[in-house]
Enzyme design. Structure first.
Site, mmCIF file in Angstrom:
data_model
loop_
_atom_site.group_PDB
_atom_site.id
_atom_site.type_symbol
_atom_site.label_atom_id
_atom_site.label_comp_id
_atom_site.label_asym_id
_atom_site.label_seq_id
_atom_site.Cartn_x
_atom_site.Cartn_y
_atom_site.Cartn_z
ATOM 1 N N SER A 1 -52.325 23.916 88.231
ATOM 2 C CA SER A 1 -52.719 22.510 88.285
ATOM 3 C C SER A 1 -51.539 21.607 88.650
ATOM 4 C CB SER A 1 -53.290 22.068 86.938
ATOM 5 O OG SER A 1 -54.300 22.966 86.526
HETATM 6 N N1 SAM Z 1 -53.814 25.487 83.925
HETATM 7 C C1 SAM Z 1 -53.617 26.590 84.816
HETATM 8 C C2 SAM Z 1 -52.204 26.638 85.305
HETATM 9 O O1 SAM Z 1 -51.403 25.788 84.893
HETATM 10 O O2 SAM Z 1 -51.870 27.536 86.079
HETATM 11 C C3 SAM Z 1 -54.525 26.501 85.992
HETATM 12 C C4 SAM Z 1 -55.905 26.856 85.656
HETATM 13 S S1 SAM Z 1 -56.919 27.066 87.081
HETATM 14 C C5 SAM Z 1 -57.129 25.433 87.624
HETATM 15 C C6 SAM Z 1 -58.446 27.476 86.260
HETATM 16 C C7 SAM Z 1 -58.465 28.869 85.696
HETATM 17 O O3 SAM Z 1 -59.673 29.030 84.970
HETATM 18 C C8 SAM Z 1 -58.466 29.972 86.760
HETATM 19 O O4 SAM Z 1 -57.385 30.827 86.544
HETATM 20 C C9 SAM Z 1 -59.794 30.685 86.543
HETATM 21 O O5 SAM Z 1 -59.738 32.079 86.780
HETATM 22 C C10 SAM Z 1 -60.068 30.370 85.089
HETATM 23 N N2 SAM Z 1 -61.484 30.463 84.691
HETATM 24 C C11 SAM Z 1 -62.594 30.089 85.358
HETATM 25 N N3 SAM Z 1 -63.680 30.325 84.614
HETATM 26 C C12 SAM Z 1 -63.242 30.863 83.449
HETATM 27 C C13 SAM Z 1 -63.891 31.320 82.273
HETATM 28 N N4 SAM Z 1 -65.211 31.286 82.126
HETATM 29 N N5 SAM Z 1 -63.129 31.808 81.278
HETATM 30 C C14 SAM Z 1 -61.785 31.862 81.389
HETATM 31 N N6 SAM Z 1 -61.120 31.461 82.473
HETATM 32 C C15 SAM Z 1 -61.843 30.954 83.488
#
Ligand code: SAM
Length: 214
Positions: free
Chosen positions: A62
């Site tokens: 992000s």
């Molecule tokens: N905050 C993180 C960082 O600083 O790198 C970025 C997060 S990224 C925008 C969103 C993440 O949510 C992705 O890695 C994705 O695989 C994960 N994700 C999506 N659906 C999910 C779920 N149901 N449970 C857990 N993780 C999930």
């Protein structure tokens, strides 16, 4: 040597303070956590830019401002039990780990979960309990949580997560459609959600068992 320290300070000043992030502890954490360590070597020179970056598996780390804003919205005073959904690169996890020893993080992609755990360990963050799984289910074995942070966009607040929040607890989540969401922050008061909307944002989707969580 703490490489990128100057660039990181500049990022904190220009992208965070100048845009209204006021919590000194959030600013300190953002100035401390080495964001470049959470991206591929080829992207490290862009790690302190004002944007998200790819981290593999079709996902992104992000934007620094968004990480700071979401962390500030949680109003952490230290020691809260925190659940993060969407570990991704582990960057936001590291920022949260600067505040609490009781941190749980769930990532859907096994590849990302492995890589984030390795980076966090390398940087000495030993206070994170993480797992690969579907975060929309929360983590019942460790519930309830004082704070829940969802770092992917959902069409609505997954009720299971709200159920795992303590009375007085805070949950932050981007809510909207696939293209655009609003960062919503809610406090659980008398079993009900008191919500406020912060800003428009665009996150990758929160995926449940059947795909997008609708
Ligand atoms: N905050 C993180 C960082 O600083 O790198 C970025 C997060 S990224 C925008 C969103 C993440 O949510 C992705 O890695 C994705 O695989 C994960 N994700 C999506 N659906 C999910 C779920 N149901 N449970 C857990 N993780 C999930």
């Amino acid at each position: 040597m703490n490489s990128f320290q100057g660039t990181r300070q500049e990022m904190v000043r220009q992208q965070l303070e100048d845009r209204g992030i006021r919590d000194a502890r959030v600013l300190d954490a953002m100035a401390k956590v080495p964001r470049h360590r959470f991206v591929d070597a080829a992207l490290q020179s862009r790690a302190y830019g004002d944007h998200a970056l790819p981290i593999g598996a079709g996902q992104t780390i992000s934007q620094p401002y968004m990480v700071a804003l979401m962390t500030e919205a949680l109003q952490l005073s230290g020691g809260e039990k925190v659940l993060e959904i969407g570990t991704g690169s582990g960057y936001q996890t590291a920022v949260l780990a600067e505040f609490t020893q009781r941190l749980f993080s769930i990532e859907r992609s096994a590849e990302l979960a492995r890589s984030a755990a390795a980076t966090l360990k390398d940087l000495g963050y030993s206070n994170v309990i993480s797992k690969t799984g579907d975060g929309t289910l929360g983590w019942p074995e460790h519930a309830p949580f004082d704070r829940i942070l969802v770092t992917a966009g959902a069409p609505e607040i997954p009720p299971t997560l709200f159920d795992q929040l303590v009375e007085g607890g805070i949950l932050a989540i981007p809510v909207g459609d696939r293209d655009v969401q609003t960062l919503e922050v809610m406090v659980r008061k008398d079993g009900k959600a008191l919500s406020k909307r912060l800003i428009e944002c665009t996150f990758v989707p929160l995926l449940g068992k059947e795909g997008w969580t609708r």
